[in-house]
Design a protein around this motif. Structure first.
Motif, PDB file in Angstrom:
ATOM      1  N   ARG A  27     -26.759  27.909  95.683  1.00  0.00           N
ATOM      2  CA  ARG A  27     -28.041  28.050  95.461  1.00  0.00           C
ATOM      3  C   ARG A  27     -28.607  29.129  95.995  1.00  0.00           C
ATOM      4  O   ARG A  27     -28.594  29.577  97.097  1.00  0.00           O
ATOM      5  N   ALA A  28     -29.029  30.026  95.200  1.00  0.00           N
ATOM      6  CA  ALA A  28     -29.464  31.614  95.379  1.00  0.00           C
ATOM      7  C   ALA A  28     -30.499  31.824  94.381  1.00  0.00           C
ATOM      8  O   ALA A  28     -30.499  31.378  93.161  1.00  0.00           O
ATOM      9  N   ALA A  29     -31.195  33.060  94.916  1.00  0.00           N
ATOM     10  CA  ALA A  29     -32.071  33.821  93.816  1.00  0.00           C
ATOM     11  C   ALA A  29     -30.910  34.602  93.132  1.00  0.00           C
ATOM     12  O   ALA A  29     -29.973  35.068  93.674  1.00  0.00           O
ATOM     13  N   MET A  30     -31.303  34.930  91.776  1.00  0.00           N
ATOM     14  CA  MET A  30     -30.643  35.644  90.996  1.00  0.00           C
ATOM     15  C   MET A  30     -31.119  36.730  90.485  1.00  0.00           C
ATOM     16  O   MET A  30     -32.177  36.860  90.498  1.00  0.00           O
ATOM     17  N   GLY A  31     -30.140  37.861  89.828  1.00  0.00           N
ATOM     18  CA  GLY A  31     -30.652  38.891  89.299  1.00  0.00           C
ATOM     19  C   GLY A  31     -29.766  39.500  88.067  1.00  0.00           C
ATOM     20  O   GLY A  31     -28.546  39.094  88.230  1.00  0.00           O
ATOM     21  N   ALA A  94     -26.209  37.455  92.925  1.00  0.00           N
ATOM     22  CA  ALA A  94     -26.910  36.498  93.797  1.00  0.00           C
ATOM     23  C   ALA A  94     -26.981  36.989  95.018  1.00  0.00           C
ATOM     24  O   ALA A  94     -26.185  37.945  95.613  1.00  0.00           O
ATOM     25  N   ARG A  95     -28.158  36.547  95.590  1.00  0.00           N
ATOM     26  CA  ARG A  95     -28.297  36.671  97.053  1.00  0.00           C
ATOM     27  C   ARG A  95     -28.456  35.593  97.779  1.00  0.00           C
ATOM     28  O   ARG A  95     -28.790  34.412  97.459  1.00  0.00           O
ATOM     29  N   ARG A  96     -28.431  35.634  99.206  1.00  0.00           N
ATOM     30  CA  ARG A  96     -27.961  34.474 100.069  1.00  0.00           C
ATOM     31  C   ARG A  96     -29.451  33.955 100.460  1.00  0.00           C
ATOM     32  O   ARG A  96     -29.757  33.375 101.354  1.00  0.00           O
TER      33      ARG A  96
END
Length: 120
Positions: A27-31, A94-96
């Motif tokens: 579950r993470a924001a993505m780029g 992805a970031r935490r």
């Protein structure tokens, strides 16, 4: 730990389209970032975990669209009106956190990269 698997790169003529996909295991924001030979890895687009917030680099605004399907844990980058200067290795990240980031240090996990080549 978030694992990322990218797909969808390839060779396309200028003006064409490609869609990149990235499957994430958490579950993470993505780029999406990209790196051309001899250049820095630059931010292309980012999306929050909810999908409600997106951001683009100025160079791709109006041509690229980032989206996600959380049921499938997949993030997409639809690239239209491609230009030769879009040629690069594209990386999913992805970031935490669930809020998006726009800088390379904002991201904690990286995919292996996929080559996009746009011919003139």
């Amino acid at each position: 730990q978030v694992q990322l698997v990218e797909s969808g790169g390839g060779l396309v003529q200028a003006g064409g389209s490609l869609r990149l996909s990235c499957e994430a295991s958490g579950r993470a924001a993505m780029g999406w970032f990209r790196q051309a030979p001899g250049k820095e890895r630059d931010f292309v687009a980012g999306i929050s975990y909810s999908g409600h917030t997106v951001k683009y680099a100025d160079s791709v605004k109006g041509r690229f669209t980032i989206s996600r399907e959380n049921v499938q844990n997949t993030v997409y980058l639809q690239m239209n009106s491609l230009k030769p200067e879009d040629t690069a290795v594209y990386y999913c990240a992805a970031r935490r956190y669930t809020s998006l980031g726009t800088a390379r240090p904002d991201y904690d996990y990286w995919g292996q990269g996929t080559q996009v080549t746009v011919s003139s």
